[in-house]
Design an enzyme around this catalytic site. Structure first.
Site, PDB file in Angstrom:
ATOM      1  N   CYS A   1     -19.874  97.219  70.225  1.00 24.25           N
ATOM      2  CA  CYS A   1     -20.200  97.218  68.789  1.00 24.25           C
ATOM      3  C   CYS A   1     -21.704  97.258  68.541  1.00 24.25           C
ATOM      4  O   CYS A   1     -22.145  97.430  67.407  1.00 24.25           O
ATOM      5  CB  CYS A   1     -19.583  96.007  68.106  1.00 24.25           C
ATOM      6  SG  CYS A   1     -17.811  95.997  68.285  1.00 24.25           S
TER       7      CYS A   1
ATOM      8  N   HIS B   1     -23.533  93.597  61.899  1.00 21.96           N
ATOM      9  CA  HIS B   1     -22.252  94.142  62.350  1.00 21.96           C
ATOM     10  C   HIS B   1     -21.131  93.523  61.508  1.00 21.96           C
ATOM     11  O   HIS B   1     -21.092  92.312  61.287  1.00 21.96           O
ATOM     12  CB  HIS B   1     -22.060  93.848  63.839  1.00 21.96           C
ATOM     13  CG  HIS B   1     -20.706  94.217  64.346  1.00 21.96           C
ATOM     14  ND1 HIS B   1     -20.095  95.402  63.999  1.00 21.96           N
ATOM     15  CD2 HIS B   1     -19.833  93.568  65.154  1.00 21.96           C
ATOM     16  CE1 HIS B   1     -18.913  95.461  64.581  1.00 21.96           C
ATOM     17  NE2 HIS B   1     -18.716  94.358  65.281  1.00 21.96           N
TER      18      HIS B   1
ATOM     19  N   ASN C   1     -13.292  95.954  60.991  1.00 21.42           N
ATOM     20  CA  ASN C   1     -14.329  96.047  62.028  1.00 21.42           C
ATOM     21  C   ASN C   1     -14.251  97.426  62.683  1.00 21.42           C
ATOM     22  O   ASN C   1     -13.340  97.698  63.463  1.00 21.42           O
ATOM     23  CB  ASN C   1     -14.097  94.933  63.057  1.00 21.42           C
ATOM     24  CG  ASN C   1     -15.101  94.965  64.198  1.00 21.42           C
ATOM     25  OD1 ASN C   1     -15.878  95.907  64.341  1.00 21.42           O
ATOM     26  ND2 ASN C   1     -15.071  93.935  65.024  1.00 21.42           N
TER      27      ASN C   1
HETATM   28  N1  ACO Z   1      -2.182  85.956  61.599  1.00 21.30           N
HETATM   29  C1  ACO Z   1      -1.730  84.697  61.496  1.00 21.30           C
HETATM   30  N2  ACO Z   1      -2.019  83.746  62.396  1.00 21.30           N
HETATM   31  C2  ACO Z   1      -2.794  84.099  63.443  1.00 21.30           C
HETATM   32  C3  ACO Z   1      -3.301  85.402  63.611  1.00 21.30           C
HETATM   33  C4  ACO Z   1      -2.959  86.352  62.631  1.00 21.30           C
HETATM   34  N3  ACO Z   1      -3.384  87.625  62.675  1.00 21.30           N
HETATM   35  N4  ACO Z   1      -4.036  85.449  64.739  1.00 21.30           N
HETATM   36  C5  ACO Z   1      -4.013  84.223  65.263  1.00 21.30           C
HETATM   37  N5  ACO Z   1      -3.266  83.397  64.490  1.00 21.30           N
HETATM   38  C6  ACO Z   1      -2.957  81.984  64.661  1.00 21.30           C
HETATM   39  C7  ACO Z   1      -3.214  81.492  66.057  1.00 21.30           C
HETATM   40  O1  ACO Z   1      -2.097  81.755  66.874  1.00 21.30           O
HETATM   41  C8  ACO Z   1      -3.443  80.007  65.839  1.00 21.30           C
HETATM   42  O2  ACO Z   1      -2.204  79.369  65.714  1.00 21.30           O
HETATM   43  P1  ACO Z   1      -2.004  77.858  66.231  1.00 21.30           P
HETATM   44  O3  ACO Z   1      -2.970  77.026  65.438  1.00 21.30           O
HETATM   45  O4  ACO Z   1      -0.580  77.602  65.918  1.00 21.30           O
HETATM   46  O5  ACO Z   1      -2.338  77.902  67.689  1.00 21.30           O
HETATM   47  C9  ACO Z   1      -4.120  79.957  64.481  1.00 21.30           C
HETATM   48  O6  ACO Z   1      -3.850  81.218  63.856  1.00 21.30           O
HETATM   49  C10 ACO Z   1      -5.630  79.746  64.534  1.00 21.30           C
HETATM   50  O7  ACO Z   1      -6.145  80.600  65.503  1.00 21.30           O
HETATM   51  P2  ACO Z   1      -7.686  80.540  65.842  1.00 21.30           P
HETATM   52  O8  ACO Z   1      -7.945  81.487  66.967  1.00 21.30           O
HETATM   53  O9  ACO Z   1      -8.133  79.138  65.964  1.00 21.30           O
HETATM   54  O10 ACO Z   1      -8.297  81.104  64.496  1.00 21.30           O
HETATM   55  P3  ACO Z   1      -9.794  81.281  64.142  1.00 21.30           P
HETATM   56  O11 ACO Z   1     -10.115  80.498  62.943  1.00 21.30           O
HETATM   57  O12 ACO Z   1     -10.692  81.148  65.334  1.00 21.30           O
HETATM   58  O13 ACO Z   1      -9.824  82.806  63.724  1.00 21.30           O
HETATM   59  C11 ACO Z   1     -10.424  84.946  64.589  1.00 21.30           C
HETATM   60  C12 ACO Z   1      -9.434  83.799  64.652  1.00 21.30           C
HETATM   61  C13 ACO Z   1     -10.384  85.560  63.202  1.00 21.30           C
HETATM   62  C14 ACO Z   1     -10.033  85.991  65.620  1.00 21.30           C
HETATM   63  C15 ACO Z   1     -11.829  84.383  64.862  1.00 21.30           C
HETATM   64  O14 ACO Z   1     -11.829  83.601  66.026  1.00 21.30           O
HETATM   65  C16 ACO Z   1     -12.841  85.461  64.992  1.00 21.30           C
HETATM   66  O15 ACO Z   1     -13.163  86.134  64.052  1.00 21.30           O
HETATM   67  N6  ACO Z   1     -13.423  85.630  66.184  1.00 21.30           N
HETATM   68  C17 ACO Z   1     -14.378  86.671  66.402  1.00 21.30           C
HETATM   69  C18 ACO Z   1     -13.637  87.943  66.497  1.00 21.30           C
HETATM   70  C19 ACO Z   1     -14.538  89.129  66.427  1.00 21.30           C
HETATM   71  O16 ACO Z   1     -15.567  89.120  65.816  1.00 21.30           O
HETATM   72  N7  ACO Z   1     -14.083  90.134  67.121  1.00 21.30           N
HETATM   73  C20 ACO Z   1     -14.740  91.333  67.193  1.00 21.30           C
HETATM   74  C21 ACO Z   1     -15.893  91.142  68.069  1.00 21.30           C
HETATM   75  S1  ACO Z   1     -16.073  92.304  69.113  1.00 21.30           S
HETATM   76  C22 ACO Z   1     -16.848  93.427  68.376  1.00 21.30           C
HETATM   77  O17 ACO Z   1     -16.905  93.564  67.199  1.00 21.30           O
HETATM   78  C23 ACO Z   1     -17.368  94.199  69.332  1.00 21.30           C
END
Ligand code: ACO
Length: 326
Positions: free
Chosen positions: A108, A242, A272
């Site tokens: 990215c 980003h 994204n």
């Molecule tokens: N819908 C509903 N529930 C979900 C989903 C979804 N799509 N995905 C995960 N969950 C659940 C999980 O299973 C978890 O359940 P549990 O509590 O029963 O175990 C709960 O939601 C919370 O999950 P977390 O991983 O703690 O959620 P978090 O608040 O961390 O958000 C997210 C997850 C959005 C992925 C966040 O961690 C994030 O944005 N991380 C960075 C991701 C990113 O930027 N990626 C791209 C980078 S790479 C790039 O751009 C090159």
């Protein structure tokens, strides 16, 4: 080096969170509160090279530079259905460019990596006009039977034309090895000498780890680049970050204690789009007249690897024939 033309292109297909919730165990409220994404554009009828060509043509048109005056074409692309030839080779001829071309994979952060390489080429006199096209289809790496990554990623292309000038002040690029936090593994052909048949592994992401790495490293890059240019957060008029997750960008904004207006976003509409996210945002803001001549702009991105990049530039106004509709 300075930017003299911008362009972008998005797939026609708009996919809402509710559409995803119809076949994944997710919800509009989970996606919007966790990420800020409401809709995204996904490739359906178009191909990635068509999007790349449209973005590139718009960038060329707004720059006033003819395709044959381009000395180098750099595409930022993580992966597409062609392993070879490169995306840049595929679009070079149809665009009418007659120059060397190459792809780079800076995840990215690829757009900032491409700008840095272009800056070095221009400074050393190896090239005068360079076309950079960031075109990505990360939706094609995700596992669409699982909710973890498929709700985040989307497709799109952004392009710029750069030339000699006084726009860019500085770049910071970093690399580090964290293979396990974010990867997509493609199987290649087996040979008679392979011991194990490899399978494609759709995108695997340790979301919380990526989140923490992203916030930590972007803040480090932004602080360093500001300090070594004797600037503070207040000296920057616009932060183009980003577009992965509004909470990541908000953490950076809070650290800098800067107002929300300086942090434009489009991840709410487009999701994204990997390395295309910054040039798409840049093109939209520039065409809307929000990026103004003389503004100090800071770019910052992070991506799989883990790689990061930041840059500071002074924006030079671009004349567009037609205003963008969006
Ligand atoms: N819908 C509903 N529930 C979900 C989903 C979804 N799509 N995905 C995960 N969950 C659940 C999980 O299973 C978890 O359940 P549990 O509590 O029963 O175990 C709960 O939601 C919370 O999950 P977390 O991983 O703690 O959620 P978090 O608040 O961390 O958000 C997210 C997850 C959005 C992925 C966040 O961690 C994030 O944005 N991380 C960075 C991701 C990113 O930027 N990626 C791209 C980078 S790479 C790039 O751009 C090159």
């Amino acid at each position: 080096m300075k930017i003299i033309g911008t362009g972008s292109a998005l797939p026609e297909k708009v996919v809402t969170n509710d559409m995803l919730a119809s076949f994944l165990e997710t919800s509009d409220s989970w996606i919007t509160t966790r990420t800020g994404i409401h809709t995204r554009r996904l490739l359906s009828k178009e191909t990635l090279s068509e999007l790349a060509m449209t973005a590139a043509s718009l960038a060329l048109e707004s720059s006033g530079i003819a395709p044959e005056e381009i000395d180098y074409l750099i595409c930022s692309n993580v992966a597409n259905s062609y392993v070879t030839p490169s995306l840049s080779s595929i679009i070079l001829g149809p665009l009418g460019c007659k120059c060397p071309c190459t792809d780079l994979n800076g995840a990215c952060t690829g757009f900032i990596y491409a700008l840095d390489i272009a800056d070095a080429f221009i400074k050393t006199g190896r090239a005068k006009n360079i076309l950079i096209v960031a075109a990505e289809e990360p939706s094609r790496f995700c596992n669409w039977h699982e909710r973890e990554t498929s709700v985040l990623f989307a497709d799109g292309a952004g392009a710029v034309v750069v030339t000699e000038g006084e726009g860019f002040k500085d770049f910071i690029l970093t690399g580090d090895t964290h293979t396990d936090v974010l990867y997509y593994k493609r199987s290649l052909e087996t040979t008679p000498f392979d011991r194990v048949e490899e399978k494609t592994v759709p995108l695997v992401m340790q979301g919380r780890e990526v989140f923490k790495l992203a916030v930590r490293s972007c803040i480090r890059d932004v602080d360093t680049i500001l300090e070594r240019n004797n600037m503070t957060g207040s000296d920057i008029d616009m932060y183009l970050l980003h577009q992965a997750n509004f909470r990541i960008n908000d953490s950076i904004r809070e650290h800098l204690e800067q107002p929300k207006e300086k942090f434009p976003t489009n991840m709410q509409k487009y999701g994204n789009t990997s390395s295309a996210s910054i040039p798409i945002l840049m093109d939209e803001l520039s065409r809307a007249g929000e990026l103004k001549d003389g503004m100090n702009v800071l770019l910052s991105a992070f991506g799989g690897g883990f790689v990061t990049g930041a840059s500071i530039l002074k924006w030079s106004g671009i004349e567009y024939k037609e205003k963008s509709e969006e």
